[in-house]
Design an enzyme around this catalytic site. Structure first.
Site, short mmCIF file in Angstrom:
data_model
loop_
_atom_site.label_atom_id
_atom_site.label_comp_id
_atom_site.label_asym_id
_atom_site.label_seq_id
_atom_site.Cartn_x
_atom_site.Cartn_y
_atom_site.Cartn_z
CG ASP B 41 -10.10 -22.92 -18.73
OD1 ASP B 41 -11.33 -23.03 -18.84
OD2 ASP B 41 -9.47 -23.21 -17.70
N GLY B 277 2.60 -24.07 -3.96
CA GLY B 277 3.26 -23.26 -4.98
C GLY B 277 2.73 -23.56 -6.37
CG HIS B 451 -6.86 13.13 11.85
ND1 HIS B 451 -6.02 12.21 12.45
CD2 HIS B 451 -7.85 13.35 12.75
CE1 HIS B 451 -6.47 11.92 13.66
NE2 HIS B 451 -7.58 12.59 13.86
C1 LIG Z 1 -5.78 -18.90 -5.11
C2 LIG Z 1 -4.93 -17.87 -5.78
C3 LIG Z 1 -4.96 -16.57 -5.33
C4 LIG Z 1 -4.19 -15.60 -5.94
N1 LIG Z 1 -4.27 -14.31 -5.47
C5 LIG Z 1 -3.53 -13.35 -6.07
C6 LIG Z 1 -3.61 -12.01 -5.65
O1 LIG Z 1 -4.36 -11.67 -4.73
N2 LIG Z 1 -2.86 -11.08 -6.29
C7 LIG Z 1 -2.04 -11.42 -7.31
O2 LIG Z 1 -1.36 -10.54 -7.85
N3 LIG Z 1 -1.93 -12.69 -7.74
C8 LIG Z 1 -2.66 -13.65 -7.15
N4 LIG Z 1 -2.58 -14.93 -7.62
C9 LIG Z 1 -1.64 -15.22 -8.72
C10 LIG Z 1 -2.26 -14.80 -10.05
O3 LIG Z 1 -3.45 -15.50 -10.24
C11 LIG Z 1 -1.28 -15.06 -11.17
O4 LIG Z 1 -0.06 -14.41 -10.90
C12 LIG Z 1 -1.83 -14.53 -12.49
O5 LIG Z 1 -3.04 -15.14 -12.81
C13 LIG Z 1 -0.81 -14.76 -13.61
O6 LIG Z 1 -1.32 -14.24 -14.79
P1 LIG Z 1 -0.89 -14.81 -16.20
O7 LIG Z 1 -1.56 -13.96 -17.20
O8 LIG Z 1 0.59 -14.95 -16.25
O9 LIG Z 1 -1.43 -16.30 -16.25
P2 LIG Z 1 -2.81 -16.99 -15.94
O10 LIG Z 1 -3.71 -16.11 -15.15
O11 LIG Z 1 -2.45 -18.29 -15.36
O12 LIG Z 1 -3.50 -17.14 -17.34
C14 LIG Z 1 -2.96 -17.96 -18.32
C15 LIG Z 1 -4.04 -18.27 -19.31
O13 LIG Z 1 -3.46 -18.92 -20.41
C16 LIG Z 1 -4.30 -19.95 -20.84
N5 LIG Z 1 -3.49 -20.89 -21.57
C17 LIG Z 1 -2.47 -21.65 -21.07
N6 LIG Z 1 -1.92 -22.37 -22.06
C18 LIG Z 1 -2.58 -22.06 -23.19
C19 LIG Z 1 -2.46 -22.48 -24.55
N7 LIG Z 1 -1.52 -23.34 -24.91
N8 LIG Z 1 -3.30 -21.96 -25.45
C20 LIG Z 1 -4.26 -21.08 -25.09
N9 LIG Z 1 -4.41 -20.66 -23.83
C21 LIG Z 1 -3.58 -21.15 -22.89
C22 LIG Z 1 -4.89 -20.49 -19.55
O14 LIG Z 1 -6.11 -21.18 -19.81
C23 LIG Z 1 -5.09 -19.21 -18.77
O15 LIG Z 1 -6.37 -18.67 -18.97
C24 LIG Z 1 -3.36 -15.94 -7.03
C25 LIG Z 1 -3.33 -17.24 -7.50
C26 LIG Z 1 -4.11 -18.21 -6.90
C27 LIG Z 1 -4.07 -19.60 -7.42
C1 LIG Z 2 -18.39 15.81 14.48
C2 LIG Z 2 -17.09 16.27 13.89
C3 LIG Z 2 -16.38 15.43 13.05
C4 LIG Z 2 -15.17 15.83 12.49
N1 LIG Z 2 -14.52 14.97 11.67
C5 LIG Z 2 -13.33 15.35 11.14
C6 LIG Z 2 -12.59 14.45 10.31
O1 LIG Z 2 -12.98 13.30 10.07
N2 LIG Z 2 -11.41 14.87 9.81
C7 LIG Z 2 -10.92 16.12 10.07
O2 LIG Z 2 -9.85 16.43 9.59
N3 LIG Z 2 -11.60 16.98 10.85
C8 LIG Z 2 -12.78 16.63 11.39
N4 LIG Z 2 -13.46 17.51 12.20
C9 LIG Z 2 -12.87 18.84 12.42
C10 LIG Z 2 -11.77 18.76 13.45
O3 LIG Z 2 -12.27 18.28 14.66
C11 LIG Z 2 -11.13 20.14 13.64
O4 LIG Z 2 -10.70 20.64 12.40
C12 LIG Z 2 -9.94 20.07 14.58
O5 LIG Z 2 -10.30 19.56 15.83
C13 LIG Z 2 -9.31 21.44 14.72
O6 LIG Z 2 -8.18 21.35 15.54
P1 LIG Z 2 -7.68 22.58 16.39
O7 LIG Z 2 -6.44 22.11 17.09
O8 LIG Z 2 -7.61 23.78 15.57
O9 LIG Z 2 -8.81 22.88 17.45
P2 LIG Z 2 -9.67 22.00 18.44
O10 LIG Z 2 -9.60 20.58 18.12
O11 LIG Z 2 -11.00 22.66 18.45
O12 LIG Z 2 -8.95 22.17 19.82
C14 LIG Z 2 -8.88 23.41 20.46
C15 LIG Z 2 -8.58 23.17 21.92
O13 LIG Z 2 -8.32 24.40 22.53
C16 LIG Z 2 -8.90 24.45 23.81
N5 LIG Z 2 -9.08 25.85 24.17
C17 LIG Z 2 -9.87 26.75 23.56
N6 LIG Z 2 -9.73 27.96 24.13
C18 LIG Z 2 -8.84 27.82 25.12
C19 LIG Z 2 -8.27 28.70 26.07
N7 LIG Z 2 -8.60 29.99 26.10
N8 LIG Z 2 -7.38 28.23 26.94
C20 LIG Z 2 -7.02 26.92 26.93
N9 LIG Z 2 -7.54 26.04 26.06
C21 LIG Z 2 -8.41 26.49 25.16
C22 LIG Z 2 -10.18 23.70 23.62
O14 LIG Z 2 -10.64 23.18 24.85
C23 LIG Z 2 -9.74 22.59 22.68
O15 LIG Z 2 -9.30 21.43 23.37
C24 LIG Z 2 -14.65 17.11 12.79
C25 LIG Z 2 -15.35 17.97 13.65
C26 LIG Z 2 -16.54 17.56 14.21
C27 LIG Z 2 -17.26 18.47 15.12
#
Ligand SMILES: Cc1cc2nc3c(=O)[nH]c(=O)nc-3n(C[C@H](O)[C@H](O)[C@H](O)COP(=O)(O)OP(=O)(O)OC[C@H]3O[C@@H](n4cnc5c(N)ncnc54)[C@H](O)[C@@H]3O)c2cc1C
Ligand SMILES: Cc1cc2nc3c(=O)[nH]c(=O)nc-3n(C[C@H](O)[C@H](O)[C@H](O)COP(=O)(O)OP(=O)(O)OC[C@H]3O[C@@H](n4cnc5c(N)ncnc54)[C@H](O)[C@@H]3O)c2cc1C
Lengths: 61, 475, 475
Positions: B41, B277, B451
C-alpha cells in the site's frame, strides 16, 4: 552469588549496554552481584563474572 | 509456480513497510544483508499514513486554533477561522514528506523495494501479487523473513466502514470538513485523541464507551484529568453503552446504543467514528502455508528475539504478540529481529516501554504503576508533583496534571512513572532512560534540571518520594 | 550594637530569597536546623520576580499570538490583537502565585522569614535593616550563613536605568505597552529572548552587539539557527557596535553606537533595552566585615562545598564564583550548602550543567561541545539529527534545528549534547541524566523512545554517532 537486595520477580538492574554484554559473554545476569549503587550491575561486574567462569571460578574475583 | 512468475531470492524478506518493517529492513541492510521489502500500500504503514503522524498534525492545528481563540485571559484576542481542507492538505504534505523520506532512506541503505501483496507459499518463499489487475506476480525465496503486516481497525456489527457516515480513524483523518455533530464509539486513546481534536475544531462531540471511564487501562487519577478537560471542551460522555446500529435520518444519522441491561438510547449525528481497537493483520497472508503459529487472538506468537515458531521467520510490530501495539515498539522489535538475523547478542528486553496519549493534556507513562509494582512483589515508595506548582507549567498557561514516580522503597530503583500534563510525551523520555539504566531516585534528584522547565517536575516528584521536595509539601 | 536592636540567634542564616537562597533555607530546615531567611525585596528573587518566570510567561503569550497569526499554511486564519496590559497582568498573576508559593513553602518547612536588608557586622552576625524609614533594625547571630544575594544588571556609561527611555530587563518585563521601535543593546540570551518576544508582539526591533554574532559562547551552527529565525521575524542585527550614548528626539530617542575603529552610527527608537550581563551583588553587604574573600570580578570565592574563605560562611547562586549564573545552578548549590551544614557527604560535582535559552527555537545544552571535549583530551565521535527529519517536529510545524550528541569514541560515554529546536529546554533533561549516570551511546539507543516525539531525535543523534541511524543518512 546473587546480591542480598535481590528484587522480586528476578529483576536485575543493569544498563542496556551491560545487559547486552552479558548476553555476548554468556553471563547470567541474575547470578552476578552488582557493585553499583543499590546493587546495580556494572560492565566490570559482568566482565569479572565472565573471567571467573572462564577460569572455572565461582564468579567472584 | 504460476506461469510467467519471475523467481528471485533474498537473504532477508520483510513484509510490510510500517515502523516495524521499514526499520527492520534498514537495520538489516546496515548489517550488509541482502534485503527485500514488500509493501502493498504505502511506505510508512498505518503510522505515517493514517495513524500517528496525521493524527498528531491535526492535533497541532486544532490545538493552536483553539488555544488562540481562548486566550483572552492572556490578553490575546483572536477569533481564528479554520479552513479544514487547507489544514488537511498541510497534514498531507507532512505525511508525504515523511513517507517519501522512508522510501529514500530504504533505497539509500540498499534495501530492494517491491510493491505488492505477499502471501506465503511455504516456509521459504512468498508470492507477491503486484497491484492493479493483471500486473502479474513474482515469487521470492528467502533465508529469513520478518513479518510486519500490522493491524486494521476492528469493525463492529452493523457499522461498515464502506458507508459514508461511518468513519474509521482513517476516514476521520482524511476528512475535508468538520462534522457538525460527531458521535465517537470508544474512549480508548484513538477515540480520545480524535474526539478532542474535533471538539477543538468546533464539532459537537459525543462519546459512547462500553466501559465506565475514558482511557481504560490508565489509573483513575490520570484519566480523570483528561476526561475533565474533554468535558470542559464540551464533549459529552456516555459510559456503559455499546453502539448497536445506525440509520439515516434527514441529512444526518441516528445511532442507537444499548447498555448491558438492554436499555436503549439514540443519538443524532452527522458522522459516527468507530474507534474500538485494532486487530492483527494475519488473515491475508496465507501464513498457514508457512506453518507459523498464531495465538487465539490471531497475533503471531514470538519469543524475545522476535522469532516465530518457524525457524528463520520473525514477526514484529502490531502483528506480533509481544508488547503494546505502538509504533516505537514495532521499530524496536524490527531492530531486534534484524540484529538477531545478523547474529548479534540482542533481545527485546526493554525494562520500560514508554507510551503516550496525545490528548489535552497529554499522558506519558513508562514502566510500572504502583499497583503493578506491588503485584510483582516490590515494596514501593511513590512521589508526586502537581504541575500547578511548576513555574514552567504556569508560564505556559497549562498547569493541569501531575508527575508521579514509583520506586522500590529500599533500593530507590525507579520502577515506573505516570505523567499527565503538558509535554508528558516528551518528559517521559528521561524516566525511560533512567529505568533502563537502573537509576535510583537519588540519581534523578542529583541531576541538575534546567529552570524553568517541565522536566523539573520529574525531579520534584522524585524528591517528594524521598520526602524532601522543595516545591511541594512532603507527605 | 545600636540601641534598640533586638538580638536573636539562628543556626543557619540565609541572606536572599532567590532560587539559591530559598532552596537552601528549605533544605536546611528539612534537616531540622533552625533557619532564618532574610530578604530585602521579594520572595523568589530575580528569577521569579523579574527574570526566568515573567520572561517565559511573556514568551508564551507573544509566541501564541504570533503563531496563530501566521498559520495560514495550516489553514488557520486569525489576526490576533494583543492587549499588552492584560498580558502583563496575566504574567503578574503567574509571578504572584509562585512567589506566594515560595513564602508558604518556607513557612511550612519551618523557616523563619525576616524582611529587611542584611549587612555583616563580623563573621558571626549581621544587622538587618527593616524596610521603610525608621522601622528599625535587628541583629542576628549565626552559626552558619549562606550568602545568596544574587546579581544585578550591569549598567553601561550614559545609560541610566532611572531614565524612562532606558530599560533594564526588569523594565522590559514590566511594560504595559509594546514600544513601536525597540533598540536592544546586547545579543546574549536575555537580549535575544526579549528581542524575539517584542518582535513577535509587533515592535520594530534592532539589536546592536559588540561581538560578531548572537549568543556568544554557543557554537556557530547553533546560534545561526536562532539568528536566522530572528531575522525572519524582522529583527535587524548590527554586530561590532557598542552603544555609546542616547538623547531625546521628538517623542522618541536616538541611540548612538561606535565600532572599535570609532565609526559611529545612530538609531531612532522609542526605548533602548540594555542587556549586557549581570554582576554579583556583594557591595551592599559589608561583606568585608566578615572577612570573606572576593575574586577580582567581585564574585565570592567558594570551593565545591560552596564554602567561602571564612569557616561557617557559604555562598551560592549568582553571587558565587562557581558555574554559570543560572537559577538551577543556584538551587543546586543551595542544596549542597544546606546539606554540607547538616554534615552530609555532598559536593557540587555535577558532570553536566544543563542550560536553556528560550528563543525561537529554543536552545538546550549540557556537558561538553565537541571542541571542549577534544580540548580535554577526549577522542570524540559526534552524531546529529536534524529536526526536519523528525516526524514529531514536522507535525508541530516547528522543524528547524538539530540535536547533536558528543561521545567518547572508544567507550561510547556521552559527554555532551547541543540541541537547537522545538522544546530543546525539555529534551536536554534526558541527556543530562544520561551524562550524570555515565550512559553510553548504546544505552540511549537501546532505550525505547515514544513515537512520535521530539525525544526520538536524541536517540537518532546517538544512532548517527554509532553510524547506524534509521531516519537520517550516516556519515
Ligand atoms: C489513528 C491512529 C493513531 C495512532 N497514534 C499512534 C501514536 O501516536 N503512537 C504510536 O506509537 N502508535 C500510534 N498508532 C499505532 C501505530 O500506528 C501502530 O502501532 C504502528 O503503525 C504499527 O506498525 P507496524 O509496522 O506493526 O504496522 P503498520 O504500520 O500497520 O504497517 C503494516 C504495513 O504492512 C503492509 N502490509 C500488510 N499486509 C501486507 C502484505 N501481505 N504484503 C505487503 N504488505 C502488507 C500494510 O500495507 C502496511 O503498510 C496509531 C494508530 C492509529 C490508527
Ligand atoms: C530577564 C532574565 C531572564 C532570566 N532567565 C533565566 C532562565 O530562563 N533560566 C535561568 O536559569 N536563569 C535565568 N535568569 C537568571 C536567574 O534569574 C538567576 O540566575 C537567579 O535568579 C539567581 O538566583 P540567586 O538566588 O543567586 O539570586 P537572585 O535571584 O538574584 O536573588 C537574590 C535575592 O537576594 C536579595 N538580597 C540581595 N541582597 C540582600 C541583602 N543584603 N539582604 C537581604 N536580601 C538581599 C535580593 O533582593 C534577591 O531577592 C534570568 C535572569 C534575567 C534577568
Amino acid at each position: 552469588a546473587p546480591s542480598e537486595t535481590e528484587s522480586p520477580s528476578g529483576r536485575v538492574f543493569a544498563p542496556p549496554s551491560v545487559r547486552r554484554l552479558a548476553r555476548e559473554l554468556g553471563v547470567d545476569l541474575a547470578s552476578v552481584s552488582g557493585s553499583g549503587p543499590s546493587g546495580r550491575v556494572t560492565e566490570g561486574d559482568v566482565r569479572s563474572a565472565a573471567e571467573g567462569a572462564d577460569a572455572g571460578g565461582d564468579g567472584e574475583s | 509456480m504460476v506461469v510467467g512468475d519471475i523467481s528471485t531470492g533474498t537473504e532477508v524478506l520483510v513484509i510490510g513497510a510500517g515502523p516495524g518493517g521499514y526499520v527492520a529492513a534498514i537495520r538489516a541492510a546496515q548489517r550488509d544483508l541482502d534485503v527485500t521489502l514488500v509493501e502493498k500500500d504505502a511506505y510508512g504503514g498505518v503510522c505515517l499514513n493514517r495513524g500517528c503522524i496525521p493524527s498528531k498534525a491535526l492535533i497541532t492545528g486544532a490545538s493552536l486554533a483553539h488555544e488562540a481563540g481562548n486566550a483572552e485571559e492572556m490578553g490575546i484576542h483572536a477569533d481564528p477561522a479554520v479552513d479544514m481542507s487547507q489544514m488537511s492538505s498541510w497534514k498531507d504534505d507532512v505525511v508525504d514528506r515523511l513517507t517519501g523520506g522512508v522510501e529514500k532512506l530504504c533505497k539509500a541503505n540498499g534495501v530492494n523495494l517491491i510493491e505488492g501483496e505477499a502471501r506465503f507459499k511455504d516456509d521459504g518463499s512468498v508470492r507477491v501479487a503486484h497491484g492493479g489487475d493483471g500486473q502479474g506476480s513474482e515469487s521470492i525465496d528467502f533465508q529469513h523473513c520478518i513479518v510486519a503486516t500490522g493491524s486494521r481497525p476492528i469493525q463492529i456489527p452493523n457499522f461498515e466502514y464502506e458507508d459514508a457516515p461511518v468513519w474509521s480513524s482513517k476516514d476521520a483523518l482524511e476528512t475535508d470538513a468538520v462534522p457538525g455533530e460527531l458521535l465517537v464509539v470508544g474512549a480508548g486513546y484513538i477515540g480520545m485523541e480524535l474526539s478532542t481534536t474535533f471538539a477543538k475544531l468546533g464539532a459537537d462531540v459525543t462519546v459512547v464507551e462500553m466501559l465506565d471511564d475514558v482511557l481504560p487501562g490508565y489509573e483513575d487519577d490520570v484519566s480523570r484529568v483528561v476526561r475533565k478537560r474533554a468535558e470542559s471542551l464540551g464533549i459529552d460522555f456516555h459510559f456503559g453503552e455499546a453502539a448497536s446500529d445506525w440509520r439515516e435520518q434527514g441529512d444526518g444519522i441516528v445511532v442507537a446504543t444499548e447498555t448491558e441491561d438492554g436499555e436503549e438510547s439514540s443519538y443524532d449525528a452527522d458522522k459516527v467514528l468507530v474507534a474500538v481497537g485494532r486487530s492483527p493483520l494475519t488473515d491475508t497472508l496465507d501464513i498457514e502455508n508457512a506453518g507459523v503459529e498464531l495465538t487465539e487472538n490471531g497475533f503471531i506468537d514470538v519469543d524475545d528475539r522476535m522469532r516465530t515458531s518457524v525457524e528463520g521467520i520473525y514477526a514484529v510490530g502490531d502483528v506480533a504478540d509481544r508488547g503494546p501495539m505502538l509504533a516505537h515498539v514495532g521499530s524496536k522489535q524490527g531492530i531486534v529481529a534484524a540484529e538477531h538475523i545478523a547474529e548479534e547478542p540482542v533481545a527485546y528486553d526493554a525494562q520500560a516501554v514508554p507510551a503516550a496519549v496525545f490528548t489535552d493534556p497529554e499522558i506519558g507513562t513508562v514502566g510500572m504503576t504502583q499497583a503493578e509494582a506491588e503485584k510483582e512483589g516490590f515494596e514501593t515508595v511513590v512521589g508526586q508533583m502537581p504541575f500547578n506548582a511548576s513555574g514552567r507549567a504556569l508560564t505556559t498557561n497549562h498547569s493541569e496534571g501531575f508527575v508521579r514516580i514509583v520506586a522500590e522503597e529500599q533500593s530507590g530503583f525507579v520502577l515506573g512513572c505516570q505523567i499527565v500534563g503538558p509535554e508528558a510525551s516528551e518528559l517521559i523520555a528521561e524516566v525511560a532512560l533512567g529505568i533502563e539504566m537502573g537509576a535510583t531516585l537519588e540519581d534523578i534528584t542529583s541531576t541538575i534540571h534546567t529552570h524553568p522547565t517541565l522536566a523539573e517536575a520529574v525531579m520534584e516528584a522524585a524528591e517528594n518520594a524521598e520526602g524532601q521536595a522543595i516545591h511541594t509539601l512532603n507527605r
